[in-house]
Write a protein that holds these residues in place. Structure first.
Motif: not given
Length: 79
Positions: A1-14, A34-38
């Protein structure tokens, strides 16, 4: 799964296996874990941005490059 980091440091999962066609490239579902919960939002593969919006008709528009997905259902009464 690709990860993206927001400006505030939060990691998101694509989720590159969950996408919708856009005019310039697909939009992929973004999750907060990464578990695709939310489900968090959408990732524009054209410009690699998570800065986009979806309206009540299901249209997605990237605020960076203008990539666009048409409405899921179209009714002329809405125009």
């Amino acid at each position: 799964m690709l990860t993206v980091e927001r400006d505030d440091g939060e990691t998101l999962y694509v989720a590159e296996d969950e996408g919708e066609r856009g005019q310039d490239g697909p939009f992929f579902v973004v999750y907060g874990t990464p578990e695709r919960e939310n489900r968090w939002g959408w990732y524009c593969s054209n410009c690699e941005s998570v800065d986009n919006a979806m309206d009540s008709m299901g249209r997605i528009k990237c605020n960076v490059c203008g990539n666009f997905r048409k409405a899921e259902e179209w009714d002329s009464a809405h125009e």
